[in-house]
Design an enzyme around this catalytic site. Structure first.
Site, PDB file in Angstrom:
ATOM      1  N   ILE A 216       0.812  -1.219   0.000  1.00  0.00           N
ATOM      2  CA  ILE A 216       0.000   0.000   0.000  1.00  0.00           C
ATOM      3  C   ILE A 216       0.842   1.265   0.000  1.00  0.00           C
ATOM      4  CG2 ILE A 216      -2.018  -1.075   1.068  1.00  0.00           C
ATOM      5  CD1 ILE A 216      -1.105   0.223   3.735  1.00  0.00           C
ATOM      6  N   HIS A 217       2.164   1.134  -0.182  1.00  0.00           N
ATOM      7  CA  HIS A 217       3.028   2.301  -0.283  1.00  0.00           C
ATOM      8  C   HIS A 217       3.572   2.436  -1.696  1.00  0.00           C
ATOM      9  CE1 HIS A 217       3.336   1.282   4.087  1.00  0.00           C
ATOM     10  NE2 HIS A 217       2.993   2.549   4.134  1.00  0.00           N
ATOM     11  N   GLY A 218       2.795   1.989  -2.656  1.00  0.00           N
ATOM     12  CA  GLY A 218       3.252   2.064  -4.034  1.00  0.00           C
ATOM     13  C   GLY A 218       4.150   0.918  -4.442  1.00  0.00           C
ATOM     14  N   GLU A 219       4.243  -0.140  -3.602  1.00  0.00           N
ATOM     15  CA  GLU A 219       5.050  -1.292  -3.986  1.00  0.00           C
ATOM     16  C   GLU A 219       4.291  -2.124  -5.024  1.00  0.00           C
ATOM     17  OE1 GLU A 219       5.428  -0.972   0.628  1.00  0.00           O
ATOM     18  OE2 GLU A 219       3.833  -0.867  -0.876  1.00  0.00           O
TER      19      GLU A 219
END
Length: 353
Positions: A216-219
């Site tokens: 959910i952190h752009g991974e």
């Protein structure tokens, strides 16, 4: 693309100010985040959610009676500092201790842990709990290395409800541990998200493909496959979660079908129809399922499915009333004290004997 901002470097501060202004009946802005607008009528454990911004309604959107007592808000996809966490905790503490709750990411574990130690040394009992629901991020035999994603919403809700009932700090931690042990999440992405002020997304997914097991952190996802129909995607998600059904779990489940920011509600409801059918075929009964945006990732296109296998205690806490800007359930009793005035940060208290 994130299009609306003034200065990308102040995006989070501007968001917090606007959020607090829009929801003054629920929250008050403090250095490092927000706390409830009204203090409890009597001491209770202060449950504080926290992490980087960019995930609304997690984490600040669930501050209110029956849910969190405050939220520590870092920059977009960035852990808050220990100083921010301590600041919010001092404002939220009502005399029964503080529990920081967050996803299992190194920066969050380090900074919230440091804040908890500082608070305890000052006479405010404080503990931390990191959620580990993402089954794609580590194997079942190594769950301590799993990330926390949308399943944190269920863990935060049950722990907060226990605190609202008057449970001790140790009991609230036990509820969080118990919920986390019965919670599993699997997500997919169709396109990456773009940070404020940036023109390119943090990752891309080829046309006609999806990334399985996103963060959910752009991974990006841990693997790619062809973009499926809603029925096929539902089967992938449900079967993945059922393969990790907790030992001794019953048939009643809390279910979250979570949109990550750019997947429309209509699409989620199409998918939910398939998910609900597959859960019924597996002998599972959803209890007050939630379909919508709960833990987002700015404008990421994608979704995740969370199952929490309930027992009598967890079902009661999952269904307990709550009143927050982004999540309301039932009717919360009028048990809050007066409006919380801004306070100067107190001098450190002597460590408890």
């Amino acid at each position: 693309m994130t299009r609306l901002f003034n200065d990308p470097s102040t995006f989070t501060e501007d968001m917090i100010a606007g959020f607090a202004a829009a929801h003054a009946e629920h929250v008050r802005e403090v250095p490092g985040g927000v706390v409830r607008a009204h203090r409890p009528a009597r001491p209770k454990v202060a449950v504080l959610t926290g992490g980087g911004s960019g995930h609304y309604p997690a984490f600040c959107g669930v501050v209110g009676p029956g849910f969190a007592d405050g939220s520590v808000i870092g920059n977009v996809f960035t852990s808050p500092s220990a100083a921010q966490a301590r600041s919010v905790a001092v404002e939220a503490d009502s005399g029964a201790g503080v529990l920081f709750m967050f996803g299992n990411y190194a920066g969050d574990v380090m900074n919230f842990g440091l804040a908890a130690r500082q608070l305890t040394d000052e006479g405010i009992p404080a503990k931390t709990f990191a959620v580990t629901d993402d089954i794609a991020s580590a194997p079942a035999e190594d769950t301590s290395k799993r990330r926390g994603i949308a399943g944190g919403f269920t863990v935060y809700k049950t722990a907060s409800a226990a605190a609202e009932e008057g449970a001790s700090l140790d009991e609230v931690v036990r509820v969080a541990e118990h919920t986390n042990a019965r919670t599993r999440t699997l997500g997919v992405a169709f396109a990456g998200c773009t940070l404020p002020g940036h023109r390119e997304p943090l990752f891309t997914v080829p046309e006609g493909r999806l990334g399985l097991g996103l963060g959910i952190h752009g991974e990006p996802g841990v693997s790619e496959s062809d973009l499926a129909t809603a029925d096929e995607l539902a089967r992938t998600l449900v079967e993945g979660l059922l393969a990790e059904r907790p030992e001794g779990a019953g048939s009643r489940v809390a279910v979250l079908l979570n949109g990550l920011g750019a997947t429309k509600y209509e699409e989620l409801y199409v998918l939910w129809g398939s998910v609900a059918r597959l859960l019924a075929e597996a002998g599972l009964e959803p209890v007050r399922p939630e379909v919508g945006e709960l833990v987002t990732s700015l404008d990421m296109a994608g979704c995740s499915l969370t199952l929490t296998w309930l027992d009598d205690e967890l079902e009661r806490l999952w269904l307990a009333p709550a009143d927050s800007p982004a999540f309301r359930r039932g009717e919360v009793a009028a048990a809050t004290g007066p409006a919380a005035a801004a306070r100067d940060t107190p001098e450190p208290r002597a460590a408890a004997a």
